[in-house]
Design a protein around this motif. Structure first.
Motif, short mmCIF file in Angstrom:
data_model
loop_
_atom_site.label_atom_id
_atom_site.label_comp_id
_atom_site.label_asym_id
_atom_site.label_seq_id
_atom_site.Cartn_x
_atom_site.Cartn_y
_atom_site.Cartn_z
N ILE A 225 0.85 -1.20 0.00
CA ILE A 225 0.00 0.00 0.00
C ILE A 225 0.88 1.24 0.00
CG2 ILE A 225 -1.74 1.31 1.29
CD1 ILE A 225 -2.66 -1.41 2.49
N PHE A 226 0.54 2.20 -0.85
CA PHE A 226 1.25 3.48 -0.90
C PHE A 226 0.25 4.59 -0.62
CE2 PHE A 226 3.06 7.00 -3.74
CZ PHE A 226 3.87 7.49 -2.72
N ILE A 227 0.50 5.36 0.43
CA ILE A 227 -0.41 6.43 0.84
C ILE A 227 0.20 7.79 0.53
CG2 ILE A 227 -1.62 7.49 2.79
CD1 ILE A 227 -1.71 4.76 4.13
N ASP A 228 -0.45 8.50 -0.39
CA ASP A 228 0.01 9.84 -0.79
C ASP A 228 -1.21 10.69 -1.15
OD1 ASP A 228 1.78 11.89 -1.36
OD2 ASP A 228 2.20 11.21 -3.40
N GLY A 229 -2.22 10.64 -0.27
CA GLY A 229 -3.47 11.34 -0.52
C GLY A 229 -3.48 12.72 0.10
N HIS A 230 -4.62 13.13 0.63
CA HIS A 230 -4.75 14.43 1.28
C HIS A 230 -3.84 14.48 2.50
CE1 HIS A 230 -6.51 18.24 2.17
NE2 HIS A 230 -7.08 17.84 3.29
N HIS A 231 -3.08 15.57 2.64
CA HIS A 231 -2.02 15.62 3.64
C HIS A 231 -2.39 16.33 4.94
CE1 HIS A 231 0.40 13.70 0.80
NE2 HIS A 231 1.09 14.70 0.30
N GLU A 232 -3.59 16.84 5.05
CA GLU A 232 -3.96 17.57 6.26
C GLU A 232 -4.75 16.67 7.20
OE1 GLU A 232 -5.86 21.27 5.45
OE2 GLU A 232 -4.28 21.96 4.08
N SER A 233 -4.47 16.80 8.50
CA SER A 233 -5.15 16.01 9.52
C SER A 233 -6.66 16.29 9.48
CB SER A 233 -4.57 16.37 10.89
OG SER A 233 -5.12 15.59 11.91
N PRO A 234 -7.49 15.24 9.65
CA PRO A 234 -7.16 13.87 10.05
C PRO A 234 -7.05 12.89 8.88
CG PRO A 234 -9.51 14.19 10.26
CD PRO A 234 -8.96 15.49 9.73
N ALA A 235 -6.96 13.40 7.64
CA ALA A 235 -7.00 12.53 6.46
C ALA A 235 -5.91 11.45 6.46
CB ALA A 235 -6.92 13.36 5.19
N PRO A 236 -4.63 11.79 6.71
CA PRO A 236 -3.61 10.73 6.66
C PRO A 236 -3.88 9.61 7.67
CG PRO A 236 -2.58 12.90 6.59
CD PRO A 236 -4.02 13.12 6.94
N LEU A 237 -4.31 9.98 8.87
CA LEU A 237 -4.60 8.96 9.88
C LEU A 237 -5.80 8.11 9.46
CD1 LEU A 237 -4.08 7.67 12.60
CD2 LEU A 237 -5.44 9.49 13.67
N ASN A 238 -6.82 8.74 8.91
CA ASN A 238 -7.99 7.99 8.45
C ASN A 238 -7.61 7.02 7.33
OD1 ASN A 238 -9.69 9.26 10.24
ND2 ASN A 238 -10.33 10.84 8.79
N ASP A 239 -6.72 7.45 6.42
CA ASP A 239 -6.26 6.58 5.34
C ASP A 239 -5.56 5.34 5.91
OD1 ASP A 239 -7.24 8.25 3.40
OD2 ASP A 239 -5.31 9.20 2.95
N VAL A 240 -4.71 5.58 6.89
CA VAL A 240 -3.95 4.47 7.47
C VAL A 240 -4.87 3.49 8.20
CG1 VAL A 240 -2.25 3.86 9.24
CG2 VAL A 240 -1.81 5.76 7.70
N MET A 241 -5.82 4.02 8.92
CA MET A 241 -6.71 3.15 9.70
C MET A 241 -7.54 2.23 8.80
SD MET A 241 -7.86 5.90 12.64
CE MET A 241 -8.97 4.78 13.49
N ILE A 242 -8.01 2.77 7.67
CA ILE A 242 -8.80 1.92 6.77
C ILE A 242 -7.90 0.93 6.04
CG2 ILE A 242 -8.73 3.42 4.72
CD1 ILE A 242 -11.76 1.41 6.03
N CYS A 243 -6.69 1.36 5.69
CA CYS A 243 -5.76 0.47 4.99
C CYS A 243 -5.32 -0.69 5.87
CB CYS A 243 -4.54 1.24 4.50
SG CYS A 243 -4.89 2.32 3.08
N GLU A 244 -5.12 -0.43 7.16
CA GLU A 244 -4.71 -1.51 8.05
C GLU A 244 -5.79 -2.60 8.11
OE1 GLU A 244 -3.02 -2.21 12.58
OE2 GLU A 244 -4.71 -0.84 12.23
N GLN A 245 -7.04 -2.20 8.03
CA GLN A 245 -8.13 -3.18 8.08
C GLN A 245 -8.07 -4.17 6.92
OE1 GLN A 245 -12.15 -1.74 8.64
NE2 GLN A 245 -11.39 0.13 9.63
N PHE A 246 -7.58 -3.70 5.77
CA PHE A 246 -7.59 -4.52 4.56
C PHE A 246 -6.19 -4.87 4.08
CE2 PHE A 246 -11.57 -2.06 4.56
CZ PHE A 246 -12.47 -3.12 4.60
N ALA A 247 -5.22 -4.83 4.99
CA ALA A 247 -3.86 -5.24 4.66
C ALA A 247 -3.69 -6.73 4.93
CB ALA A 247 -2.85 -4.44 5.48
#
Length: 321
Positions: A164-186
């Motif tokens: 998984i490569f995360i390079d989406g919206h960079h302002e909080s809380p977007a990066p954390l939200n991206d990581v949390m959903i990605c961890e569920q489906f890793a």
């Protein structure tokens, strides 16, 4: 098909101003991006762009204020993808497809989520570049916003991703939200890469995985990349450009840096920060994030005059002769 494409675009000398870590396999799909040009970092007003790093900053001539991942960063993606050939990969935020192209050339089956893909010209440009590189058939382009689009895709196709490569919206809380959903489906054996860790808001994502028990590390690149991994997989080892006197922002000083010897000055800085934090009510993560914002403000103000000068020069009407 990918093997044939790689053979065609390998083997060229790197342009002056580019750097790729020793030991990496090198590929240059530049011809597949006809609108890619060398940009000027002072054309961008983004707070966390590291204008002091002299590596080439590439942009699309149609949108010169937004950069691609650097050559060095693209090769972290490519060489990491080589470890996951034939496996499912996910990218959140593809911009003009430069990073997606490097991931796909590494042999993964790539899902890409980006809201800009809903724009016809943007979608066509990314598609044309991927076709030119011979990898479009291995890339699934999906317009949409994370984390909702990630969850919808995963549930619809019962999808899990190994890379998984995360390079989406960079302002909080977007990066954390991206990581949390990605961890569920890793997958159990999985690796997650981050771009733009120079921003403390993006760093929250890496902090989250570290606190959840993932192995973590930082790559010293133009915009700083990070990696988290678990299970039976190892990240690529990256050597930072030895010609650069690298700085590590306060919010990242608890992380090991790939290929680097611990810096004595950074050790002193850690001790100083620990001493100061003992006199505050903030937890360590919040304190270091706040300190990073303040530290970056100093550099931003030093660059601001040149950025304003560039902006004014572009707005001046052309003289007629």
């Amino acid at each position: 098909m990918i093997e044939k494409t790689v053979k065609v675009i390998k083997g060229e000398l790197l342009p002056e101003g580019d750097y790729v870590s020793p030991g990496f396999s090198i590929i240059q799909p530049d011809s597949c991006f006809p609108n890619m040009i060398l940009g000027n970092t002072y054309d961008s007003f983004w707070f966390y762009l590291r204008r002091d790093i002299p590596h080439n900053w590439y942009v699309d001539r149609r949108q010169p204020g937004t950069g691609f991942v650097s050559r060095d960063e693209a090769h972290i993606l490519y060489n990491t993808a080589l470890k996951f050939q034939g496996k499912k990969a996910l990218e959140i935020g593809c911009w003009m497809g430069w990073s997606a192209c490097h991931l796909a050339l590494g042999g993964v089956e790539l899902d890409v989520i980006d809201p800009m893909l809903s724009t016809e010209l943007f979608y066509e440009s990314v598609t044309d570049s991927l076709k030119s590189a011979g990898v479009k058939e291995f890339v699934n382009l999906l317009p949409g916003y994370s984390p909702q689009a990630v969850e919808e895709l995963a549930n619809k196709f019962q999808r899990k991703w190994s890379l998984i490569f995360i390079d989406g919206h960079h302002e909080s809380p977007a990066p954390l939200n991206d990581v949390m959903i990605c961890e569920q489906f890793a997958e159990p054996d999985a690796l997650i890469l981050f771009h733009d860790l120079a921003s403390p808001d993006v760093g929250e994502g890496l902090d989250y995985l570290k606190n959840k028990g993932w192995n973590t590390m930082v790559y010293q690149t133009m915009q700083i990349m990070g990696v988290a991994w678990r299970g039976n997989i190892e990240p690529v080892i990256h050597q930072p450009d030895p010609e650069i006197n690298w700085r590590l922002p306060p919010h990242l000083q608890k992380y090991s840096v790939s290929g680097s010897i611990p810096n004595v000055l950074e050790d002193k800085s850690r001790k100083m920060l620990k001493s100061v934090r003992s006199n505050t009510l903030l937890n360590e993560a919040k304190f270091l994030s706040l300190y990073s914002h303040a530290d970056q403000l100093y550099y931003y103000l030093s660059w601001l005059p040149q950025m304003l000068k560039q902006a004014i020069a572009k707005k001046k009407p052309q003289e007629r002769y």
